[in-house]
Design a protein around this motif. Structure first.
Motif, PDB file in Angstrom:
ATOM      1  N   TYR A  32      -9.082  -4.307  -1.735  1.00  0.00           N
ATOM      2  CA  TYR A  32      -8.109  -4.257  -2.820  1.00  0.00           C
ATOM      3  C   TYR A  32      -6.799  -3.817  -2.159  1.00  0.00           C
ATOM      4  N   PHE A  34      -2.469  -3.475  -1.708  1.00  0.00           N
ATOM      5  CA  PHE A  34      -1.259  -3.136  -2.446  1.00  0.00           C
ATOM      6  C   PHE A  34      -0.065  -3.106  -1.495  1.00  0.00           C
ATOM      7  N   LYS A  49      -0.143  -6.118  -6.269  1.00  0.00           N
ATOM      8  CA  LYS A  49      -1.515  -5.804  -5.887  1.00  0.00           C
ATOM      9  C   LYS A  49      -2.343  -7.083  -5.833  1.00  0.00           C
ATOM     10  N   PHE A  51      -6.443  -8.153  -6.079  1.00  0.00           N
ATOM     11  CA  PHE A  51      -7.843  -7.768  -6.269  1.00  0.00           C
ATOM     12  C   PHE A  51      -8.757  -8.952  -5.979  1.00  0.00           C
ATOM     13  N   VAL A  94      -7.340   0.092  -1.022  1.00  0.00           N
ATOM     14  CA  VAL A  94      -8.167   1.038  -1.776  1.00  0.00           C
ATOM     15  C   VAL A  94      -9.600   0.845  -1.337  1.00  0.00           C
ATOM     16  N   GLN A  99     -12.070   5.416  -4.653  1.00  0.00           N
ATOM     17  CA  GLN A  99     -10.844   4.615  -4.646  1.00  0.00           C
ATOM     18  C   GLN A  99      -9.649   5.323  -4.024  1.00  0.00           C
TER      19      GLN A  99
ATOM     20  N   TYR B  33      -5.393  12.684  -7.407  1.00  0.00           N
ATOM     21  CA  TYR B  33      -5.446  12.650  -5.948  1.00  0.00           C
ATOM     22  C   TYR B  33      -4.260  13.437  -5.393  1.00  0.00           C
ATOM     23  N   GLN B 102      -6.782   0.207 -10.998  1.00  0.00           N
ATOM     24  CA  GLN B 102      -5.802   0.612 -10.014  1.00  0.00           C
ATOM     25  C   GLN B 102      -4.501  -0.105 -10.294  1.00  0.00           C
TER      26      GLN B 102
END
Lengths: 113, 115
Positions: A32, A34, A49, A51, A94, A99, B33, B102
């Motif tokens: 994944y 980005f 992004k 996926f 990720v 993640q 995070y 995400q």
């Protein structure tokens, strides 16, 4: 272990010229991916992004990126750079059950008139 | 959506002092995070919370570092007996979980300078 490589530390382009920032990743599974942009003293803003599906993804501010599994690459492009694009750009992947994001070391873009 | 908020934005302290940073995530996000970014580098993962549980810690997080998220909302990151090498930008991010949800949303960070 997963990793992200951005081979260009610093790139200078003229305003109006095209731009390509390189990113290579190392990850066993489907990544994944980005691209983030960071202006000085600021946090990270997501540009785009990937996926799954179409390997050419469109993002904000006129940016696009192409996922090439055979080359383990996810390069960022823009056909015509504006002075406001000067910033640092981070490619990221990720990974893992939680993640967490693994970032490249970044490419600093300078735009000259 | 007010975004991820971090305070303070800047912290200057003398070596050996303790510092604490705060992060307020996006309200509906259960995942939080912490990352550290040194000059010329990309952010590096420090630790991860799901609700109030700290589920993962990086080896970068020495025993001088402690993070909490007591009620599953805001989080704090404390550094005890600061050292020169702790000078960095500390970034907080949050997400609602799941790869399809995400990316993580990042705050503007707290820049720590150790004198």
């Amino acid at each position: 272990a997963q990793s992200v490589t951005q081979p260009d530390i610093h790139i200078t382009v003229s305003e109006g010229a095209s731009l390509e920032l390189r990113c290579n990743y190392s990850y066993g599974a489907t990544p994944y991916l980005f691209w983030y942009v960071q202006s000085p003293g600021q946090g990270l803003q997501l540009l785009l992004k990937y996926f799954s599906g179409d390997t050419l993804v469109q993002g904000i501010k006129g940016f696009e990126a192409e996922f090439k599994r055979s080359q383990s690459s996810f390069n960022l492009r823009k056909p015509s750079v504006h002075w406001s694009d000067a910033a640092e750009y981070f490619c990221a992947v990720v990974t893992g059950g939680y993640q967490k994001v693994t970032f490249g070391t970044g490419t600093k873009l300078q735009v000259i008139p | 959506d007010t975004g991820v908020s971090q305070n303070p934005r800047h912290k200057i302290t003398k070596r050996g002092q303790n510092v604490t940073f705060r992060c307020d995530p996006i309200s509906e996000h259960n995942r939080l995070y912490w990352y550290r970014q040194t000059l010329g580098q990309g952010p590096e993962f420090l630790t991860y919370f799901q609700n109030e549980a700290q589920l993962e810690k990086s080896r970068l997080l020495s025993d001088r570092f402690s993070a909490e998220r007591p009620k599953g909302s805001f989080s704090t990151l404390e550094i005890q007996r600061t050292e020169q090498g702790d000078s960095a930008m500390y970034l907080c991010a949050s997400s609602s979980g799941g790869l399809d949800n995400q990316p993580q949303h990042f705050g503007d960070g707290t820049r720590l300078s150790i004198l």
